[in-house]
Write a protein that holds these residues in place. Structure first.
Motif, PDB file in Angstrom:
ATOM      1  N   ALA A  18       0.831  -1.194   0.000  1.00  0.00           N
ATOM      2  CA  ALA A  18       0.000   0.000   0.000  1.00  0.00           C
ATOM      3  C   ALA A  18       0.872   1.253   0.000  1.00  0.00           C
ATOM      4  O   ALA A  18       0.550   2.248  -0.652  1.00  0.00           O
ATOM      5  CB  ALA A  18      -0.940   0.005   1.205  1.00  0.00           C
ATOM      6  N   ILE A  19       2.003   1.210   0.709  1.00  0.00           N
ATOM      7  CA  ILE A  19       2.936   2.343   0.721  1.00  0.00           C
ATOM      8  C   ILE A  19       3.473   2.570  -0.687  1.00  0.00           C
ATOM      9  O   ILE A  19       3.540   3.692  -1.170  1.00  0.00           O
ATOM     10  CB  ILE A  19       4.088   2.098   1.719  1.00  0.00           C
ATOM     11  CG1 ILE A  19       3.570   2.199   3.149  1.00  0.00           C
ATOM     12  CG2 ILE A  19       5.220   3.088   1.502  1.00  0.00           C
ATOM     13  CD1 ILE A  19       4.608   1.838   4.195  1.00  0.00           C
ATOM     14  N   VAL A  20       3.844   1.503  -1.354  1.00  0.00           N
ATOM     15  CA  VAL A  20       4.396   1.614  -2.709  1.00  0.00           C
ATOM     16  C   VAL A  20       3.348   2.188  -3.660  1.00  0.00           C
ATOM     17  O   VAL A  20       3.634   3.111  -4.423  1.00  0.00           O
ATOM     18  CB  VAL A  20       4.903   0.243  -3.208  1.00  0.00           C
ATOM     19  CG1 VAL A  20       5.373   0.340  -4.645  1.00  0.00           C
ATOM     20  CG2 VAL A  20       6.012  -0.267  -2.312  1.00  0.00           C
ATOM     21  N   ARG A  21       2.127   1.671  -3.606  1.00  0.00           N
ATOM     22  CA  ARG A  21       1.060   2.171  -4.496  1.00  0.00           C
ATOM     23  C   ARG A  21       0.814   3.658  -4.264  1.00  0.00           C
ATOM     24  O   ARG A  21       0.667   4.430  -5.208  1.00  0.00           O
ATOM     25  CB  ARG A  21      -0.217   1.373  -4.279  1.00  0.00           C
ATOM     26  CG  ARG A  21      -0.206   0.020  -4.955  1.00  0.00           C
ATOM     27  CD  ARG A  21      -1.581  -0.603  -4.957  1.00  0.00           C
ATOM     28  NE  ARG A  21      -2.043  -0.950  -3.627  1.00  0.00           N
ATOM     29  CZ  ARG A  21      -1.770  -2.087  -3.006  1.00  0.00           C
ATOM     30  NH1 ARG A  21      -1.020  -2.992  -3.590  1.00  0.00           N
ATOM     31  NH2 ARG A  21      -2.239  -2.320  -1.807  1.00  0.00           N
ATOM     32  N   LYS A  22       0.792   4.083  -3.011  1.00  0.00           N
ATOM     33  CA  LYS A  22       0.560   5.495  -2.677  1.00  0.00           C
ATOM     34  C   LYS A  22       1.698   6.359  -3.220  1.00  0.00           C
ATOM     35  O   LYS A  22       1.480   7.421  -3.789  1.00  0.00           O
ATOM     36  CB  LYS A  22       0.434   5.655  -1.159  1.00  0.00           C
ATOM     37  CG  LYS A  22       0.329   7.071  -0.677  1.00  0.00           C
ATOM     38  CD  LYS A  22      -1.041   7.647  -0.926  1.00  0.00           C
ATOM     39  CE  LYS A  22      -1.151   9.006  -0.234  1.00  0.00           C
ATOM     40  NZ  LYS A  22      -1.741   9.999  -1.104  1.00  0.00           N
ATOM     41  N   ARG A  23       2.930   5.898  -3.060  1.00  0.00           N
ATOM     42  CA  ARG A  23       4.088   6.683  -3.506  1.00  0.00           C
ATOM     43  C   ARG A  23       4.121   6.805  -5.021  1.00  0.00           C
ATOM     44  O   ARG A  23       4.404   7.867  -5.564  1.00  0.00           O
ATOM     45  CB  ARG A  23       5.365   5.992  -2.995  1.00  0.00           C
ATOM     46  CG  ARG A  23       6.448   6.931  -2.627  1.00  0.00           C
ATOM     47  CD  ARG A  23       5.943   7.951  -1.608  1.00  0.00           C
ATOM     48  NE  ARG A  23       6.658   9.171  -1.822  1.00  0.00           N
ATOM     49  CZ  ARG A  23       6.098  10.358  -1.989  1.00  0.00           C
ATOM     50  NH1 ARG A  23       4.827  10.532  -1.939  1.00  0.00           N
ATOM     51  NH2 ARG A  23       6.819  11.402  -2.209  1.00  0.00           N
ATOM     52  N   VAL A  24       3.810   5.717  -5.730  1.00  0.00           N
ATOM     53  CA  VAL A  24       3.771   5.751  -7.189  1.00  0.00           C
ATOM     54  C   VAL A  24       2.717   6.757  -7.644  1.00  0.00           C
ATOM     55  O   VAL A  24       2.952   7.579  -8.525  1.00  0.00           O
ATOM     56  CB  VAL A  24       3.475   4.350  -7.774  1.00  0.00           C
ATOM     57  CG1 VAL A  24       3.170   4.422  -9.250  1.00  0.00           C
ATOM     58  CG2 VAL A  24       4.647   3.422  -7.524  1.00  0.00           C
ATOM     59  N   SER A  25       1.574   6.737  -7.004  1.00  0.00           N
ATOM     60  CA  SER A  25       0.489   7.655  -7.345  1.00  0.00           C
ATOM     61  C   SER A  25       0.890   9.107  -7.077  1.00  0.00           C
ATOM     62  O   SER A  25       0.673   9.989  -7.914  1.00  0.00           O
ATOM     63  CB  SER A  25      -0.747   7.297  -6.521  1.00  0.00           C
ATOM     64  OG  SER A  25      -1.750   8.245  -6.687  1.00  0.00           O
ATOM     65  N   ASP A  26       1.486   9.374  -5.931  1.00  0.00           N
ATOM     66  CA  ASP A  26       1.880  10.740  -5.560  1.00  0.00           C
ATOM     67  C   ASP A  26       2.948  11.311  -6.482  1.00  0.00           C
ATOM     68  O   ASP A  26       2.987  12.508  -6.728  1.00  0.00           O
ATOM     69  CB  ASP A  26       2.398  10.790  -4.122  1.00  0.00           C
ATOM     70  CG  ASP A  26       1.310  10.603  -3.091  1.00  0.00           C
ATOM     71  OD1 ASP A  26       0.116  10.584  -3.475  1.00  0.00           O
ATOM     72  OD2 ASP A  26       1.650  10.450  -1.906  1.00  0.00           O
ATOM     73  N   ALA A  27       3.840  10.466  -6.971  1.00  0.00           N
ATOM     74  CA  ALA A  27       4.948  10.946  -7.800  1.00  0.00           C
ATOM     75  C   ALA A  27       4.499  11.355  -9.197  1.00  0.00           C
ATOM     76  O   ALA A  27       5.223  12.061  -9.896  1.00  0.00           O
ATOM     77  CB  ALA A  27       6.037   9.882  -7.900  1.00  0.00           C
ATOM     78  N   GLY A  28       3.343  10.923  -9.619  1.00  0.00           N
ATOM     79  CA  GLY A  28       2.846  11.306 -10.933  1.00  0.00           C
ATOM     80  C   GLY A  28       3.673  10.757 -12.082  1.00  0.00           C
ATOM     81  O   GLY A  28       3.579  11.231 -13.205  1.00  0.00           O
TER      82      GLY A  28
END
Length: 96
Positions: A18-28
Motif C-alpha cells: 500500500a505504501i508503494v502504491r501510494k508513492r507511485v500515485s503521488d509521484a505522478g
C-alpha cells in the motif's frame, strides 16, 4: 525485484505494498527532485532507515534512476565512514 508497472523497489517495500502504491500515485510518474523531468524509477527513503528514518510516507520520495543511484552512493559512503569509526558522520541533509 519488480512490482507492477515495471517500477523497481528494494525489498523493504514489499512489507507494505500500500505504501508503494501510494508513492507511485503521488509521484505522478516523474522524479520528485525539483527540475528533474526523468521518469520515476525507485521509491527512496529521504532519511535512510540506517540513519533513523522511517517507512512513513512523509519519509519517502520517488526518484529517477540517476538521482537514486547518486543518493545511494552517498549513503553508502556515509555508512562506511560510520562503520570505520574514522570520522563522525554529519547530520543527514534530507532530500537528495
Amino acid at each position: 525485484m519488480t512490482w507492477s508497472a515495471g517500477y523497481q523497489y528494494g525489498p523493504e517495500f514489499f512489507r507494505n505494498r500500500a505504501i508503494v502504491r501510494k508513492r507511485v500515485s503521488d509521484a505522478g510518474g516523474y522524479c520528485e527532485l525539483p527540475g528533474c523531468a526523468l521518469p520515476f524509477a525507485a521509491v527512496d527513503h529521504i532519511i535512510p532507515n540506517a540513519e533513523g528514518g522511517s517507512d512513513n510516507l512523509d519519509n519517502l520520495q520517488g526518484l529517477c534512476q540517476t538521482h537514486h543511484d547518486l543518493k545511494t552512493a552517498e549513503e553508502a559512503r556515509r555508512g562506511r565512514l560510520r562503520r570505520s569509526g574514522k570520522r563522525r558522520p554529519r547530520e543527514h541533509p534530507g532530500r537528495a
